[in-house]
Design a protein around this motif. Structure first.
Motif, PDB file in Angstrom:
ATOM      1  N   ALA A 104       0.968  -1.223  -0.169  1.00 15.29           N
ATOM      2  CA  ALA A 104       0.080   0.039   0.580  1.00 15.29           C
ATOM      3  C   ALA A 104       0.539   1.172  -0.072  1.00 15.29           C
ATOM      4  O   ALA A 104       1.727   1.498   0.468  1.00 15.29           O
ATOM      5  N   TRP A 105       0.928   1.634  -1.208  1.00 16.37           N
ATOM      6  CA  TRP A 105       1.947   2.982  -1.510  1.00 16.37           C
ATOM      7  C   TRP A 105       1.977   3.438   0.033  1.00 16.37           C
ATOM      8  O   TRP A 105       2.680   4.712   0.359  1.00 16.37           O
ATOM      9  N   SER A 106       0.156   4.512   0.345  1.00 15.12           N
ATOM     10  CA  SER A 106       0.419   4.863   1.747  1.00 15.12           C
ATOM     11  C   SER A 106       0.360   4.211   2.813  1.00 15.12           C
ATOM     12  O   SER A 106       0.230   5.463   3.731  1.00 15.12           O
ATOM     13  N   ARG A 107       0.463   3.425   3.075  1.00 10.76           N
ATOM     14  CA  ARG A 107       0.733   2.470   4.112  1.00 10.76           C
ATOM     15  C   ARG A 107       2.195   2.724   4.384  1.00 10.76           C
ATOM     16  O   ARG A 107       2.924   3.551   5.265  1.00 10.76           O
ATOM     17  N   VAL A 108       3.036   3.503   3.751  1.00  9.96           N
ATOM     18  CA  VAL A 108       5.046   3.366   3.641  1.00  9.96           C
ATOM     19  C   VAL A 108       4.747   4.744   3.257  1.00  9.96           C
ATOM     20  O   VAL A 108       6.060   5.506   4.395  1.00  9.96           O
ATOM     21  N   LEU A 109       4.043   5.997   2.148  1.00  7.81           N
ATOM     22  CA  LEU A 109       4.330   7.557   1.885  1.00  7.81           C
ATOM     23  C   LEU A 109       2.999   7.368   2.171  1.00  7.81           C
ATOM     24  O   LEU A 109       2.468   8.178   1.586  1.00  7.81           O
ATOM     25  N   PRO A 110       2.578   8.478   3.379  1.00 14.22           N
ATOM     26  CA  PRO A 110       1.291   8.687   3.546  1.00 14.22           C
ATOM     27  C   PRO A 110       0.683   9.443   2.538  1.00 14.22           C
ATOM     28  O   PRO A 110      -0.149   9.681   2.112  1.00 14.22           O
ATOM     29  N   THR A 111       1.757  10.547   2.401  1.00 15.66           N
ATOM     30  CA  THR A 111       1.446  11.503   1.016  1.00 15.66           C
ATOM     31  C   THR A 111       1.453  10.918   0.161  1.00 15.66           C
ATOM     32  O   THR A 111       2.072  12.200  -0.899  1.00 15.66           O
ATOM     33  N   GLY A 112       2.150  10.185  -0.805  1.00 18.19           N
ATOM     34  CA  GLY A 112       3.126   9.113  -2.069  1.00 18.19           C
ATOM     35  C   GLY A 112       4.233  10.349  -2.040  1.00 18.19           C
ATOM     36  O   GLY A 112       4.786   9.392  -3.554  1.00 18.19           O
ATOM     37  N   TYR A 113       4.723  11.224  -1.116  1.00 19.40           N
ATOM     38  CA  TYR A 113       6.489  11.090  -1.732  1.00 19.40           C
ATOM     39  C   TYR A 113       6.984  10.661  -0.660  1.00 19.40           C
ATOM     40  O   TYR A 113       6.921  10.615   0.105  1.00 19.40           O
ATOM     41  N   THR A 114       8.096  11.039  -1.051  1.00 21.84           N
ATOM     42  CA  THR A 114       9.629  10.052  -0.397  1.00 21.84           C
ATOM     43  C   THR A 114      10.242  10.768   0.710  1.00 21.84           C
ATOM     44  O   THR A 114      10.924   9.843   1.339  1.00 21.84           O
ATOM     45  N   ASP A 115       9.433  12.252   1.211  1.00 21.50           N
ATOM     46  CA  ASP A 115       9.746  12.722   2.299  1.00 21.50           C
ATOM     47  C   ASP A 115       9.044  12.438   3.288  1.00 21.50           C
ATOM     48  O   ASP A 115      10.094  12.707   4.515  1.00 21.50           O
ATOM     49  N   LYS A 116       8.272  11.839   2.730  1.00 18.70           N
ATOM     50  CA  LYS A 116       8.072  11.837   4.767  1.00 18.70           C
ATOM     51  C   LYS A 116       7.914   9.669   4.506  1.00 18.70           C
ATOM     52  O   LYS A 116       6.701   9.624   3.918  1.00 18.70           O
ATOM     53  N   VAL A 117       8.653   9.257   5.695  1.00 15.95           N
ATOM     54  CA  VAL A 117       8.114   7.807   5.023  1.00 15.95           C
ATOM     55  C   VAL A 117       7.420   7.201   6.735  1.00 15.95           C
ATOM     56  O   VAL A 117       7.773   8.139   7.349  1.00 15.95           O
ATOM     57  N   ASN A 118       6.534   6.262   6.702  1.00 15.49           N
ATOM     58  CA  ASN A 118       5.839   5.582   7.636  1.00 15.49           C
ATOM     59  C   ASN A 118       6.836   4.663   8.254  1.00 15.49           C
ATOM     60  O   ASN A 118       6.778   3.620   7.528  1.00 15.49           O
ATOM     61  N   LYS A 119       7.231   4.781   9.268  1.00 17.28           N
ATOM     62  CA  LYS A 119       8.503   3.473   9.665  1.00 17.28           C
ATOM     63  C   LYS A 119       7.083   2.503   9.999  1.00 17.28           C
ATOM     64  O   LYS A 119       7.923   1.200   9.880  1.00 17.28           O
ATOM     65  N   ALA A 120       6.094   2.570  10.510  1.00 15.47           N
ATOM     66  CA  ALA A 120       5.262   0.895  11.343  1.00 15.47           C
ATOM     67  C   ALA A 120       4.974   1.023   9.698  1.00 15.47           C
ATOM     68  O   ALA A 120       4.535  -0.997   9.921  1.00 15.47           O
ATOM     69  N   GLY A 121       4.684   1.233   9.311  1.00 14.71           N
ATOM     70  CA  GLY A 121       4.107   0.457   6.998  1.00 14.71           C
ATOM     71  C   GLY A 121       5.364  -0.031   6.622  1.00 14.71           C
ATOM     72  O   GLY A 121       5.197  -0.808   6.315  1.00 14.71           O
ATOM     73  N   VAL A 122       6.866   0.432   7.088  1.00 12.15           N
ATOM     74  CA  VAL A 122       7.893   0.337   6.595  1.00 12.15           C
ATOM     75  C   VAL A 122       7.791  -1.747   7.544  1.00 12.15           C
ATOM     76  O   VAL A 122       8.140  -2.541   7.108  1.00 12.15           O
ATOM     77  N   GLU A 123       8.040  -1.090   8.656  1.00 11.17           N
ATOM     78  CA  GLU A 123       8.592  -2.350  10.082  1.00 11.17           C
ATOM     79  C   GLU A 123       7.082  -3.695   8.813  1.00 11.17           C
ATOM     80  O   GLU A 123       7.386  -4.426   9.304  1.00 11.17           O
ATOM     81  N   LYS A 176      11.674   3.154  -6.729  1.00 10.27           N
ATOM     82  CA  LYS A 176      13.270   3.687  -6.230  1.00 10.27           C
ATOM     83  C   LYS A 176      13.356   3.355  -4.689  1.00 10.27           C
ATOM     84  O   LYS A 176      13.946   2.177  -4.018  1.00 10.27           O
ATOM     85  N   PHE A 177      12.164   3.959  -4.004  1.00 15.22           N
ATOM     86  CA  PHE A 177      12.341   3.934  -2.621  1.00 15.22           C
ATOM     87  C   PHE A 177      11.990   1.808  -2.282  1.00 15.22           C
ATOM     88  O   PHE A 177      12.576   1.420  -1.214  1.00 15.22           O
ATOM     89  N   ALA A 178      11.080   1.520  -2.909  1.00 14.13           N
ATOM     90  CA  ALA A 178      10.678   0.317  -2.530  1.00 14.13           C
ATOM     91  C   ALA A 178      10.800  -0.800  -2.755  1.00 14.13           C
ATOM     92  O   ALA A 178      11.925  -1.610  -2.417  1.00 14.13           O
TER      93      ALA A 178
END
Length: 494
Positions: A100-119, A169-171
């Motif tokens: 889920a794009w918005s679970r790892v990057l809530p705004t869609g952009y890579t400047d705000k990463v959701n660590k809980a989503g990545v985990e 690229k982030f993924a």
């Protein structure tokens, strides 16, 4: 009347004879699929951002069959270990899922990463690895972060090509050690034609024949951007593959007439070629370019409604699919139709008539027919059209009209379609390497809500615990995985 049992037995024998007795090749992979927005739930938990489907279901409940939302769905966000245990118990090779794009990057952009989503996804991939199940991971399964729709009009803004590239690229960087089997976009046809054309799907944009083509162009360039990023930065290390999913029913000519044959080919080029031809051959299909240009001129447009690719973009697109990923469920008859009214419309551009024989077997929606011969024809068409690529069936399955556990009709469907796969492999030399059943469990089926049943496992959506309950088809599919064959092991041929 005494002859009837013999007659029935002969019919059963003839049907059994139609099932290919060969074993699947040792390298052939069997798996199951689903997607984050349909099973995860946890729609606003632990920092996840809103998606266009969250907004669509909340703001327009009248567009969902049962006025439901994906807020909880199957609760796989909390029950992923249980889901993976089911796949392990079935002895399957792979699990197709999406990030889920918005679970790892809530705004869609890579400047705000959701660590809980990545985990969360790190834990999912770890669990799959520990159970020897290979992940097939989709980056975009229709769930665009809502801020990208609000701020830039989503897939209609060409800037999304780079935004998606950054996300990819982030993924690749974050999960590349866990995943080497990637899909960029699931079913861009549905994203564009329904989401940005008819408006029937999120985000509900209406502009068929114009905005859906702009969407298609941007999605294809975004896919190519992701492929090139992987190819240049990660392929040498992770040795993976990247593709985009195409989807359609097989279009069977309604007769032997030249007009019906041309209509069926045109339908397939508009449904499949629009997205496959640019990544395999470098440009829109010729029939699509010609039809849209001719009709645009007659409608008074100064140029074609189908935006052209530049020579640089054609070169950039060509060859950006390491395999051909196919979602397909059914077959439709296609006949020529009188020229459609001169108004901009994807369906008018395609200009065909779909129909079905009245005796075709089905148990759910009108288009969900159990016709395995259509899959074999489809696979051969892909082989001929795209120079014998590696093909992976990324979705195939059967919807039933109720949630019965005794789903013999689904078993009949799977047996027939898997037999068609064996026929394509052994009789037609199609380079088919994997088959993925949709779905591991019942889910939230978009505008169908919780009223469509496609799961090998039933989910009780009225129970807060969302229990998974095994259907008969789950045992059948597990048996196929174990025996690598569709018949009794004593009847199988190596």
């Amino acid at each position: 009347m005494k002859r009837l049992p013999i007659f029935i037995a002969l019919i059963a024998l003839s049907l059994a004879d139609d099932i290919n007795p060969r074993k699947f090749p040792k390298t052939f992979k069997l798996g199951v699929a689903n997607a984050a927005p349909q099973i995860e739930g946890g729609w606003n938990e632990d920092g996840k951002g809103e998606t266009i489907w969250d907004r669509f279901a909340h703001k327009h409940p009248e567009k969902i069959a049962d006025r439901s939302t994906p807020d909880v769905a199957c609760d796989s966000y909390h029950k992923y270990k249980e889901d993976i245990a089911l796949i392990k118990a079935m002895g399957l090779d792979h699990y197709r899922l999406s990030i889920a794009w918005s679970r790892v990057l809530p705004t869609g952009y890579t400047d705000k990463v959701n660590k809980a989503g990545v985990e969360y996804y790190k834990n999912v991939f770890k669990e799959l690895k520990e159970n020897d199940i290979k992940p097939m991971v989709t980056l975009y399964h229709w769930d665009l972060p809502q801020p990208l729709q609000d701020q830039m009009n989503g897939w209609l803004n060409e800037s999304i090509v780079d935004v998606f590239g950054d996300y990819a690229k982030f993924a690749f960087e974050t999960f590349g050690d866990d995943v080497d089997w990637w899909i960029t976009v699931n079913e861009p046809k549905q994203v564009c034609q329904s989401g940005y054309g008819t408006g029937g799907y999120a985000p509900g944009v209406v502009g068929s024949g114009v905005t859906d083509y702009s969407c298609a162009r941007n999605i294809l360039l975004a896919h190519a951007r992701a492929w090139h990023i992987y190819n240049e930065l990660y392929r040498s290390k992770n040795k993976g593959k990247v593709a985009i999913v195409v989807d359609a029913s097989w279009s069977e000519p309604g007769s032997d007439s030249d007009a019906d044959r041309a209509a069926a080919e045109r339908a397939t080029q508009f449904e499949v070629g629009l997205y496959a031809n640019p990544v395999f051959n470098g440009d829109w299909p010729e029939v699509v370019k010609r039809r849209v240009a001719e009709r645009s001129k007659m409608e008074g447009y100064e140029e074609s409604r189908l935006p052209a690719f530049s020579e640089r973009e054609i070169a950039y697109l060509k060859g950006t699919s390491d395999y051909l990923a196919l979602n397909t469920y059914s077959t439709m008859m296609v006949s020529a139709a009188g020229e459609a009214p001169l108004t901009a419309s994807f369906e008018h551009d395609k200009n065909v008539r779909y129909w079905a024989e009245p005796d075709w077997p089905k148990d759910g929606p009108w288009w969900f027919y159990d016709l395995p011969w259509g899959l074999r024809k489809f696979l051969n068409w892909l082989k001929r059209t795209y120079n014998n690529p590696e093909i992976v069936v990324t979705e195939n399955g059967y919807v039933t009209g109720d949630d019965t556990l005794e789903d013999d009709k689904r078993i009949h469907y799977f047996r027939g379609y898997l037999s068609a796969c064996l026929d394509a492999i052994y009789k037609d030399n199609v380079n088919l390497t994997a088959y993925t059943a949709w779905s591991i469990m019942d889910d939230w089926e978009w505008t169908g809500g919780y009223t469509s049943f496609l799961g090998l496992y039933k989910v009780n959506f009225t129970d807060p615990e969302r229990p998974r309950i095994k259907r008969k088809s789950a045992d059948f599919f597990a048996g196929v995985a174990k025996n690598r064959c569709l018949l009794d092991p004593s009847e199988c041929i190596d």
